[in-house]
Design a protein around this motif. Sequence first.
Motif, PDB file in Angstrom:
ATOM      1  N   GLU A 263       7.609   1.224  12.263  1.00  0.00           N
ATOM      2  CA  GLU A 263       8.796   1.045  13.280  1.00  0.00           C
ATOM      3  C   GLU A 263       9.595  -0.175  12.959  1.00  0.00           C
ATOM      4  O   GLU A 263      10.743  -0.270  12.972  1.00  0.00           O
ATOM      5  CB  GLU A 263       7.960   0.963  14.671  1.00  0.00           C
ATOM      6  CG  GLU A 263       7.651   2.287  15.188  1.00  0.00           C
ATOM      7  CD  GLU A 263       6.740   2.118  16.373  1.00  0.00           C
ATOM      8  OE1 GLU A 263       6.454   0.890  16.978  1.00  0.00           O
ATOM      9  OE2 GLU A 263       6.093   2.884  16.653  1.00  0.00           O
ATOM     10  N   ARG A 264       8.987  -1.293  12.430  1.00  0.00           N
ATOM     11  CA  ARG A 264       9.769  -2.567  12.257  1.00  0.00           C
ATOM     12  C   ARG A 264      10.280  -2.504  10.961  1.00  0.00           C
ATOM     13  O   ARG A 264      11.035  -3.233  10.605  1.00  0.00           O
ATOM     14  CB  ARG A 264       9.103  -3.809  12.524  1.00  0.00           C
ATOM     15  CG  ARG A 264       8.883  -4.097  13.946  1.00  0.00           C
ATOM     16  CD  ARG A 264       8.184  -5.238  14.089  1.00  0.00           C
ATOM     17  NE  ARG A 264       8.126  -5.597  15.558  1.00  0.00           N
ATOM     18  CZ  ARG A 264       8.649  -6.791  16.136  1.00  0.00           C
ATOM     19  NH1 ARG A 264       9.388  -7.553  15.301  1.00  0.00           N
ATOM     20  NH2 ARG A 264       8.592  -7.198  17.445  1.00  0.00           N
ATOM     21  N   GLY A 265       9.876  -1.725  10.044  1.00  0.00           N
ATOM     22  CA  GLY A 265      10.346  -1.617   8.665  1.00  0.00           C
ATOM     23  C   GLY A 265       9.985  -2.862   7.621  1.00  0.00           C
ATOM     24  O   GLY A 265      10.193  -2.846   6.644  1.00  0.00           O
ATOM     25  N   TYR A 266       9.022  -3.520   8.305  1.00  0.00           N
ATOM     26  CA  TYR A 266       8.403  -4.746   7.169  1.00  0.00           C
ATOM     27  C   TYR A 266       6.856  -5.180   7.696  1.00  0.00           C
ATOM     28  O   TYR A 266       6.608  -4.762   9.007  1.00  0.00           O
ATOM     29  CB  TYR A 266       9.238  -5.818   7.283  1.00  0.00           C
ATOM     30  CG  TYR A 266       9.357  -6.637   8.346  1.00  0.00           C
ATOM     31  CD1 TYR A 266      10.400  -6.576   9.302  1.00  0.00           C
ATOM     32  CD2 TYR A 266       8.502  -7.692   8.633  1.00  0.00           C
ATOM     33  CE1 TYR A 266      10.524  -7.070  10.778  1.00  0.00           C
ATOM     34  CE2 TYR A 266       8.704  -8.471   9.806  1.00  0.00           C
ATOM     35  CZ  TYR A 266       9.541  -8.114  10.933  1.00  0.00           C
ATOM     36  OH  TYR A 266       9.485  -9.130  11.952  1.00  0.00           O
ATOM     37  N   ALA A 267       6.104  -5.521   7.122  1.00  0.00           N
ATOM     38  CA  ALA A 267       5.178  -6.119   7.448  1.00  0.00           C
ATOM     39  C   ALA A 267       4.843  -7.558   7.304  1.00  0.00           C
ATOM     40  O   ALA A 267       5.537  -8.028   6.678  1.00  0.00           O
ATOM     41  CB  ALA A 267       3.717  -5.612   6.287  1.00  0.00           C
ATOM     42  N   LEU A 268       3.861  -8.162   8.340  1.00  0.00           N
ATOM     43  CA  LEU A 268       4.008  -9.426   8.621  1.00  0.00           C
ATOM     44  C   LEU A 268       2.756  -9.844   8.213  1.00  0.00           C
ATOM     45  O   LEU A 268       1.565  -9.499   8.689  1.00  0.00           O
ATOM     46  CB  LEU A 268       4.075  -9.832  10.130  1.00  0.00           C
ATOM     47  CG  LEU A 268       4.550 -11.457  10.388  1.00  0.00           C
ATOM     48  CD1 LEU A 268       5.797 -11.797   9.953  1.00  0.00           C
ATOM     49  CD2 LEU A 268       4.738 -11.144  11.912  1.00  0.00           C
ATOM     50  N   LEU A 269       2.602 -10.332   6.827  1.00  0.00           N
ATOM     51  CA  LEU A 269       1.278 -10.681   6.168  1.00  0.00           C
ATOM     52  C   LEU A 269       0.766 -11.990   6.617  1.00  0.00           C
ATOM     53  O   LEU A 269       1.491 -12.974   6.065  1.00  0.00           O
ATOM     54  CB  LEU A 269       1.441 -10.521   4.675  1.00  0.00           C
ATOM     55  CG  LEU A 269      -0.010 -10.748   3.891  1.00  0.00           C
ATOM     56  CD1 LEU A 269      -1.057  -9.689   4.451  1.00  0.00           C
ATOM     57  CD2 LEU A 269       0.344 -10.670   2.346  1.00  0.00           C
ATOM     58  N   TYR A 306       3.601   1.849   3.988  1.00  0.00           N
ATOM     59  CA  TYR A 306       4.087   1.651   5.534  1.00  0.00           C
ATOM     60  C   TYR A 306       5.448   0.969   5.418  1.00  0.00           C
ATOM     61  O   TYR A 306       6.225   1.401   6.151  1.00  0.00           O
ATOM     62  CB  TYR A 306       3.277   1.005   6.539  1.00  0.00           C
ATOM     63  CG  TYR A 306       1.842   1.446   6.421  1.00  0.00           C
ATOM     64  CD1 TYR A 306       1.558   2.676   6.925  1.00  0.00           C
ATOM     65  CD2 TYR A 306       0.693   0.724   6.165  1.00  0.00           C
ATOM     66  CE1 TYR A 306       0.304   3.165   7.247  1.00  0.00           C
ATOM     67  CE2 TYR A 306      -0.622   1.370   6.243  1.00  0.00           C
ATOM     68  CZ  TYR A 306      -0.922   2.533   6.608  1.00  0.00           C
ATOM     69  OH  TYR A 306      -1.836   3.072   6.898  1.00  0.00           O
ATOM     70  N   ALA A 307       5.843   0.118   4.282  1.00  0.00           N
ATOM     71  CA  ALA A 307       7.016  -0.261   4.399  1.00  0.00           C
ATOM     72  C   ALA A 307       7.325  -0.773   3.039  1.00  0.00           C
ATOM     73  O   ALA A 307       6.687  -0.793   2.366  1.00  0.00           O
ATOM     74  CB  ALA A 307       7.171  -1.523   5.414  1.00  0.00           C
ATOM     75  N   ASP A 308       8.787  -1.163   2.675  1.00  0.00           N
ATOM     76  CA  ASP A 308       8.851  -1.683   1.381  1.00  0.00           C
ATOM     77  C   ASP A 308       9.398  -3.185   1.557  1.00  0.00           C
ATOM     78  O   ASP A 308       9.660  -3.764   0.349  1.00  0.00           O
ATOM     79  CB  ASP A 308      10.078  -0.916   0.982  1.00  0.00           C
ATOM     80  CG  ASP A 308      11.380  -0.725   1.912  1.00  0.00           C
ATOM     81  OD1 ASP A 308      11.308  -1.477   2.794  1.00  0.00           O
ATOM     82  OD2 ASP A 308      12.388  -0.275   1.206  1.00  0.00           O
ATOM     83  N   LYS A 309       8.952  -3.871   2.525  1.00  0.00           N
ATOM     84  CA  LYS A 309       9.276  -5.150   2.782  1.00  0.00           C
ATOM     85  C   LYS A 309       8.176  -5.904   3.411  1.00  0.00           C
ATOM     86  O   LYS A 309       7.508  -5.363   4.314  1.00  0.00           O
ATOM     87  CB  LYS A 309      10.529  -5.489   3.544  1.00  0.00           C
ATOM     88  CG  LYS A 309      10.799  -6.901   3.662  1.00  0.00           C
ATOM     89  CD  LYS A 309      12.222  -7.122   4.348  1.00  0.00           C
ATOM     90  CE  LYS A 309      12.279  -8.474   5.079  1.00  0.00           C
ATOM     91  NZ  LYS A 309      13.288  -8.422   6.137  1.00  0.00           N
ATOM     92  N   GLY A 335       6.400  -3.421  -6.391  1.00  0.00           N
ATOM     93  CA  GLY A 335       7.772  -3.021  -5.960  1.00  0.00           C
ATOM     94  C   GLY A 335       8.199  -3.408  -4.388  1.00  0.00           C
ATOM     95  O   GLY A 335       9.209  -2.808  -4.080  1.00  0.00           O
ATOM     96  N   LEU A 336       7.323  -4.210  -3.822  1.00  0.00           N
ATOM     97  CA  LEU A 336       7.899  -4.651  -2.477  1.00  0.00           C
ATOM     98  C   LEU A 336       8.875  -5.598  -2.482  1.00  0.00           C
ATOM     99  O   LEU A 336       8.996  -6.506  -3.378  1.00  0.00           O
ATOM    100  CB  LEU A 336       6.563  -5.175  -1.800  1.00  0.00           C
ATOM    101  CG  LEU A 336       5.850  -3.865  -1.406  1.00  0.00           C
ATOM    102  CD1 LEU A 336       4.145  -4.351  -1.288  1.00  0.00           C
ATOM    103  CD2 LEU A 336       6.190  -3.416  -0.046  1.00  0.00           C
ATOM    104  N   ARG A 337       9.780  -5.876  -1.451  1.00  0.00           N
ATOM    105  CA  ARG A 337      10.735  -6.968  -1.243  1.00  0.00           C
ATOM    106  C   ARG A 337       9.874  -8.054  -0.430  1.00  0.00           C
ATOM    107  O   ARG A 337       8.940  -7.737   0.358  1.00  0.00           O
ATOM    108  CB  ARG A 337      11.902  -6.688  -0.369  1.00  0.00           C
ATOM    109  CG  ARG A 337      13.100  -5.813  -1.328  1.00  0.00           C
ATOM    110  CD  ARG A 337      14.323  -5.702  -0.717  1.00  0.00           C
ATOM    111  NE  ARG A 337      13.921  -4.765   0.637  1.00  0.00           N
ATOM    112  CZ  ARG A 337      14.487  -5.085   1.697  1.00  0.00           C
ATOM    113  NH1 ARG A 337      15.087  -6.091   2.169  1.00  0.00           N
ATOM    114  NH2 ARG A 337      14.208  -4.010   2.698  1.00  0.00           N
ATOM    115  N   VAL A 338      10.047  -9.085  -1.057  1.00  0.00           N
ATOM    116  CA  VAL A 338       9.090 -10.409  -0.426  1.00  0.00           C
ATOM    117  C   VAL A 338       9.870 -11.398   0.062  1.00  0.00           C
ATOM    118  O   VAL A 338      10.814 -11.857  -0.496  1.00  0.00           O
ATOM    119  CB  VAL A 338       7.962 -10.864  -1.441  1.00  0.00           C
ATOM    120  CG1 VAL A 338       6.980 -11.677  -0.779  1.00  0.00           C
ATOM    121  CG2 VAL A 338       7.240  -9.697  -2.133  1.00  0.00           C
TER     122      VAL A 338
END
Length: 611
Positions: A263-269, A306-309, A335-338
């Motif tokens: 939903e948010r388009g990014y993961a908070l790791l 789940y997301a690309d960021k 290949g994720l944006r970080v």
Amino acid sequence: MNNWIPEEFIEEVRRQTDIVDLISEYVMLKRTGKNYMGICPFHSEKTPSFNVNPDRQTFYCFGCNTGGDVFSFLMKINNLTFLEALNRLAERAGLELPEKELTPEQKERRRKLKRFKEIHEYAAAYFHDVLLNRPEGRVGLRYLAQRGIDTNTIKFFRLGYAPDQWDGLLKELQSKGVSPEELVEYGLAIKKSRDEQGHPSYYDRFRGRFIFTILDSRSSPIAFGARVLDDSLPKYLNSPETPFFHKGHNLYGIHYAQRGIRERGYALLLEGYMDTIAACKAGFTNAVASLGTALTKDQAKLLKKYADKVVIGYDSDSAGVKATLRAGEILLEQGLRVEVLILEEAKDPDDFLKNHSAEEFQAKVDNAVTFIEFKYYALVKDNPPRAITDKAELVKKMAPDILKIKSAVEREGYERFLSLKLGLSLEAIRYEINSLAKQTKEKFIKTENFSLKQDISVKNRNTIGGTKIDSIGDSFVPLGVIRAEQMLIRLVLDNPDFKIKVLERLGDDFWRLKEHKIIFDNLPDRSFIGFIHEDLLYQRIQQRLADIYELEIESTEAQALLEDCVSSIEANKNRETIEEMQARMIKLEKSGDIAGALAVLQEIGERLRRG
Ligand SMILES: [Zn+2]
């Protein structure tokens, strides 16, 4: 092997499988209106044309025209038979395939997996109950109260407490028929060397510790993380690796974050369990933590579904900075944006959220720095580069990360950033980075050629709607006829009472495509259970159905369209009959039967007059 499977079972597996969830395990999907879009896993492409429709539970690629249902997706992507796909989806949904369908090894594995889950469920319930309802757990409740964790959060995360006893869990689970040997096998108890009488004895792995229940993506407990509430060591203790639990493959919080991330388009790791709980409580339902280990490649892959960021929010101490640098590299590799969260005044997100609002945390997320910038500042912090050689060294250290970035624009941005920061020309920076790039260049060329070939092969295939034409009989089927058949089925799908009209007008043996006839004959049933033992045919049926769903038709003109289709099929039938008669006539003529040939000619004439 007996291949009989009850229809209801197949339907149950279908009902319990959500196509968006399933495909998300392979493709990163983004919501667009009612549907989801992503990069097609079946052909090489850069812009997404792969569409998943949750209402119909189907997928369709507008690039290579591959489409189908949950079963055919899994069959295609993993090269499985229908039975294998069914088996996997059943296991995924926690449903049991009738025993007689399994090999002895599968039976044994299933039994153990079931037991593993059952025992973890019992253990989670026990720890949770101790925390909430038993005197031994009060110390844990006090700890949570100090941290502002309410009962809802305790229940949502299934938090628990392991009492300071040698056999709390052992006793509790023995009363449920779980043997000490089983608890050892699944990592919840430890076997001591034999006692004085020569009997082996056992004790609980987790004692006097606060318990974080690790849930899988379907919210089943699969492991525990345990921390002490005082200063004793080790501070954290986790479930060991077992055949059913690999910490490097799981993430804490994934049971809710799989939705939140999408939903948010990014993961908070984040780094800790408490960080994740605090973030989730503040509304960041996209927060996850790796399980007491450095981030692994498999965890990065899991996030990429789940997301690309990914925004990393590890501790701000030097260990946290080091962990961030490692995790960032692994994520870039996938290949994720970080980006990296900078919380100057707090030691971690949990600490920050104690003193700040969710809005303030959001502002920090919005102002997160890119990983490249973070790495630059981390590297220059202790060793500010003064001499030219220091600067060249620094560029070399940054080059591998910059090379991992796919977007040329973004990459140029970082080159400019380094050029500005280091007071070097852009050309010099590029020269350094490119000299490193040359070493990996050959590999790059190989991959590019490969994807080019794939594109060509997709374009050149003799296909309609992604599948090879398999007509009934071996004659050539004009495209118009295939379209008319597709249209007829689509009309019946949208207007079930048209089926009888089609039968009245055309009979039931006019179909030129085998799959079309099967689909039509089965309607309104769309499960095609009769064809599950013919894997290719099942996939082709689903493919045809997906093609048909993608036809754009004007619903107000259904009746007129039906007429068009019927007449186009009749016209073709007529044309084919005439061609057949002509062929027969020529044959008769050649054999010298002139009278016979003339009779056929007359028939042809009559047919043409009738239209
Ligand atoms: Zn495709």
